[in-house]
Design an enzyme around this catalytic site. Structure first.
Site, PDB file in Angstrom:
ATOM      1  N   ALA A  38      -2.779  -6.778   9.436  1.00  0.00           N
ATOM      2  CA  ALA A  38      -3.608  -6.265   8.336  1.00  0.00           C
ATOM      3  C   ALA A  38      -3.255  -6.958   7.024  1.00  0.00           C
ATOM      4  O   ALA A  38      -4.145  -7.268   6.214  1.00  0.00           O
ATOM      5  CB  ALA A  38      -3.418  -4.761   8.202  1.00  0.00           C
ATOM      6  N   ARG A  39      -1.978  -7.200   6.807  1.00  0.00           N
ATOM      7  CA  ARG A  39      -1.550  -7.899   5.591  1.00  0.00           C
ATOM      8  C   ARG A  39      -2.102  -9.320   5.569  1.00  0.00           C
ATOM      9  O   ARG A  39      -2.569  -9.811   4.536  1.00  0.00           O
ATOM     10  CB  ARG A  39      -0.021  -7.920   5.524  1.00  0.00           C
ATOM     11  CG  ARG A  39       0.594  -6.579   5.187  1.00  0.00           C
ATOM     12  CD  ARG A  39       2.093  -6.572   5.425  1.00  0.00           C
ATOM     13  NE  ARG A  39       2.703  -5.337   4.895  1.00  0.00           N
ATOM     14  CZ  ARG A  39       3.885  -4.860   5.282  1.00  0.00           C
ATOM     15  NH1 ARG A  39       4.587  -5.503   6.194  1.00  0.00           N
ATOM     16  NH2 ARG A  39       4.349  -3.747   4.750  1.00  0.00           N
TER      17      ARG A  39
ATOM     18  N   VAL B 194       7.848   3.826  15.341  1.00  0.00           N
ATOM     19  CA  VAL B 194       7.566   3.192  14.060  1.00  0.00           C
ATOM     20  C   VAL B 194       8.836   2.615  13.438  1.00  0.00           C
ATOM     21  O   VAL B 194       8.790   1.663  12.660  1.00  0.00           O
ATOM     22  CB  VAL B 194       6.922   4.206  13.082  1.00  0.00           C
ATOM     23  CG1 VAL B 194       6.466   3.516  11.797  1.00  0.00           C
ATOM     24  CG2 VAL B 194       5.753   4.932  13.735  1.00  0.00           C
TER      25      VAL B 194
ATOM     26  N   ARG C  98      15.716  -6.531   9.201  1.00  0.00           N
ATOM     27  CA  ARG C  98      15.523  -5.453  10.173  1.00  0.00           C
ATOM     28  C   ARG C  98      16.626  -5.461  11.230  1.00  0.00           C
ATOM     29  O   ARG C  98      16.980  -4.426  11.793  1.00  0.00           O
ATOM     30  CB  ARG C  98      14.151  -5.593  10.842  1.00  0.00           C
ATOM     31  CG  ARG C  98      12.976  -5.387   9.884  1.00  0.00           C
ATOM     32  CD  ARG C  98      11.649  -5.507  10.603  1.00  0.00           C
ATOM     33  NE  ARG C  98      10.514  -5.279   9.706  1.00  0.00           N
ATOM     34  CZ  ARG C  98       9.816  -6.228   9.135  1.00  0.00           C
ATOM     35  NH1 ARG C  98      10.134  -7.489   9.337  1.00  0.00           N
ATOM     36  NH2 ARG C  98       8.796  -5.943   8.358  1.00  0.00           N
TER      37      ARG C  98
ATOM     38  N   ASP D 293       1.329  -6.068  10.059  1.00  0.00           N
ATOM     39  CA  ASP D 293       1.480  -7.478   9.687  1.00  0.00           C
ATOM     40  C   ASP D 293       0.119  -8.181   9.736  1.00  0.00           C
ATOM     41  O   ASP D 293      -0.226  -8.961   8.845  1.00  0.00           O
ATOM     42  CB  ASP D 293       2.454  -8.185  10.636  1.00  0.00           C
ATOM     43  CG  ASP D 293       3.750  -7.424  10.808  1.00  0.00           C
ATOM     44  OD1 ASP D 293       4.772  -7.856  10.265  1.00  0.00           O
ATOM     45  OD2 ASP D 293       3.738  -6.383  11.492  1.00  0.00           O
TER      46      ASP D 293
ATOM     47  N   ARG E  81      -4.794 -10.410   7.128  1.00  0.00           N
ATOM     48  CA  ARG E  81      -6.242 -10.353   6.956  1.00  0.00           C
ATOM     49  C   ARG E  81      -6.616 -10.099   5.500  1.00  0.00           C
ATOM     50  O   ARG E  81      -7.638 -10.601   5.021  1.00  0.00           O
ATOM     51  CB  ARG E  81      -6.828  -9.268   7.865  1.00  0.00           C
ATOM     52  CG  ARG E  81      -6.734  -9.627   9.339  1.00  0.00           C
ATOM     53  CD  ARG E  81      -7.087  -8.470  10.240  1.00  0.00           C
ATOM     54  NE  ARG E  81      -6.764  -8.781  11.630  1.00  0.00           N
ATOM     55  CZ  ARG E  81      -6.929  -7.943  12.649  1.00  0.00           C
ATOM     56  NH1 ARG E  81      -7.432  -6.738  12.430  1.00  0.00           N
ATOM     57  NH2 ARG E  81      -6.591  -8.307  13.872  1.00  0.00           N
TER      58      ARG E  81
ATOM     59  N   HIS F  71       7.946  -7.981  15.437  1.00  0.00           N
ATOM     60  CA  HIS F  71       7.679  -7.405  14.119  1.00  0.00           C
ATOM     61  C   HIS F  71       8.924  -7.697  13.292  1.00  0.00           C
ATOM     62  O   HIS F  71       9.842  -6.893  13.185  1.00  0.00           O
ATOM     63  CB  HIS F  71       7.447  -5.898  14.220  1.00  0.00           C
ATOM     64  CG  HIS F  71       7.327  -5.214  12.876  1.00  0.00           C
ATOM     65  ND1 HIS F  71       6.369  -5.573  11.946  1.00  0.00           N
ATOM     66  CD2 HIS F  71       8.058  -4.225  12.298  1.00  0.00           C
ATOM     67  CE1 HIS F  71       6.508  -4.818  10.874  1.00  0.00           C
ATOM     68  NE2 HIS F  71       7.535  -3.997  11.055  1.00  0.00           N
TER      69      HIS F  71
ATOM     70  N   ASP G 242      12.686  17.183  11.337  1.00  0.00           N
ATOM     71  CA  ASP G 242      13.684  16.398  10.621  1.00  0.00           C
ATOM     72  C   ASP G 242      15.017  17.139  10.660  1.00  0.00           C
ATOM     73  O   ASP G 242      15.050  18.385  10.654  1.00  0.00           O
ATOM     74  CB  ASP G 242      13.257  16.179   9.169  1.00  0.00           C
ATOM     75  CG  ASP G 242      13.995  15.032   8.501  1.00  0.00           C
ATOM     76  OD1 ASP G 242      13.382  13.969   8.312  1.00  0.00           O
ATOM     77  OD2 ASP G 242      15.190  15.189   8.180  1.00  0.00           O
TER      78      ASP G 242
ATOM     79  N   ASP H  28      10.682  -3.649  17.773  1.00  0.00           N
ATOM     80  CA  ASP H  28      10.564  -4.072  19.174  1.00  0.00           C
ATOM     81  C   ASP H  28      11.759  -3.622  19.998  1.00  0.00           C
ATOM     82  O   ASP H  28      11.606  -3.211  21.155  1.00  0.00           O
ATOM     83  CB  ASP H  28      10.405  -5.593  19.248  1.00  0.00           C
ATOM     84  CG  ASP H  28       9.204  -6.082  18.464  1.00  0.00           C
ATOM     85  OD1 ASP H  28       8.076  -5.844  18.920  1.00  0.00           O
ATOM     86  OD2 ASP H  28       9.398  -6.672  17.389  1.00  0.00           O
TER      87      ASP H  28
ATOM     88  N   GLN I 208      15.260   0.551   5.908  1.00  0.00           N
ATOM     89  CA  GLN I 208      15.630  -0.800   5.518  1.00  0.00           C
ATOM     90  C   GLN I 208      15.913  -0.845   4.024  1.00  0.00           C
ATOM     91  O   GLN I 208      15.127  -0.364   3.213  1.00  0.00           O
ATOM     92  CB  GLN I 208      14.481  -1.754   5.869  1.00  0.00           C
ATOM     93  CG  GLN I 208      14.819  -3.222   5.804  1.00  0.00           C
ATOM     94  CD  GLN I 208      13.643  -4.057   6.297  1.00  0.00           C
ATOM     95  OE1 GLN I 208      12.636  -3.531   6.737  1.00  0.00           O
ATOM     96  NE2 GLN I 208      13.793  -5.362   6.223  1.00  0.00           N
TER      97      GLN I 208
END
Length: 318
Positions: A156-157, A124, A94, A154, A159, A181, A40, A129, A88
């Site tokens: 996973a959310r 990440v 985004r 997305d 599901r 995304h 960092d 994209d 964000q």
């Protein structure tokens, strides 16, 4: 600052903010990497996170933890995870992040390549994209070695929402978010199922309810950011799952973002489709998905938006 470990799988993480540090924690807890390097621009921040991780050692897998502000720390890493960039803000799309983060990547990616030109880069940062595409172009790597976390989170959310409604584990739900995304993402509803049974076959199914799940999924990040400032727990687990698939050569299928060529006539952009992820990265062998007419229209709309933003990004890095 380090603690020696026995095996030799190194992962470097660029950015020691919430997402980067939590990803390091997830990797350590799962025993995915034997050496984790945190990098960092705020050196003390990276060192502080590393020290906190070292204090976990009695309770988790042994790992070597190094930290600092030098990109030399990416040397020897099999995977470099990029979480750096501006976060964000509440109410911010985004896309607003595009110009500032592209310029950050313009400085950062060549530094990664300078010290490690054999790694796989996992992006990440948002806009995901576009930054995956920018990373690919700036690195000069083959497309299989530049991957974005895409719509894995997305999906996973989604599901979770479906599983919660039908009272089954999200692990037994097969449903995928495809495309960007971001706001133009869409659900591959024609192949959504539970244990091989299409969702339409369930008694409490309704198109209106599925639309609600989609809206909740699409807006989840905005809701979380407005309530707690940022999202990091779930994406950290996504990072761990993808990195683990690479290091262990698991050939897992994830909806990661990568360069596509001639998918429903669309080429030379990065977006999310089901891809095989293994030691070589994102497999050149892509699963041949079949979209219905409505889904193809949504795919084209999402691709069109990404193409427009990609052109803006190309001007910034040219």
């Amino acid at each position: 600052m380090n603690q020696k470990a026995s095996c030799a799988s190194k992962v470097a993480i660029i950015g020691a903010g919430f997402v980067g540090s939590t990803s390091a924690y997830a990797l350590m807890m799962a025993g995915t990497a034997s050496h984790i390097a945190l990098i960092d621009v705020k050196k003390e921040k990276a060192e502080g996170e590393a020290l906190d991780l070292l204090h976990c050692m009695q309770f988790t897998h042994a790992a070597e933890i190094t930290a600092g502000d030098s990109f030399e720390l990416v040397k020897g890493a099999e995977v470099v995870v990029v979480t750096a960039g501006l976060a964000q803000k509440p109410g911010e799309s985004r896309d607003v992040l595009l110009e500032k983060n592209v310029l950050i990547f313009k400085e950062m990616i060549p530094q990664i390549v300078r010290y490690n030109n054999n790694c796989i880069i996992l992006v990440v940062s948002n806009p995901l994209d576009i930054l995956t595409y920018v990373t690919l172009k700036l690195s000069g790597f083959p497309s299989c070695r530049v991957i974005g976390t895409g719509t894995v989170l997305d999906s996973a959310r989604l599901r979770y929402e479906i599983g919660h409604h039908f009272n089954v584990s999200p692990k037994d739900v097969s449903a995928h978010i495809l495309g960007e995304h971001g706001d133009s993402e869409f659900v591959w509803w024609s192949r959504a199922e539970i244990a091989g049974v299409p969702l339409q076959k369930f008694e409490t199914y309704s198109p209106e309810l599925m639309q609600q799940f989609y809206e909740k999924t699409k807006n989840a990040a905005y809701e979380i950011i407005s309530k707690k400032g940022s999202t990091y727990f779930a994406i950290a687990l996504v990072v761990n799952k993808i990195v683990r698939a690479i290091l262990l050569d698991q050939s897992r299928v994830f909806t990661v973002s990568s360069l596509i060529e001639n998918v429903y006539g669309v080429s030379n952009i990065c977006l999310s489709l089901p891809m095989v992820v293994r030691k070589e990265g994102c497999s050149f062998h892509r699963l041949n998905i079949e979209l219905n007419n409505e889904e193809e229209k949504l795919f084209q709309a999402s691709a069109c938006k990404i193409q427009e933003l990609t052109k803006k990004a190309e001007k910034l890095i040219s």
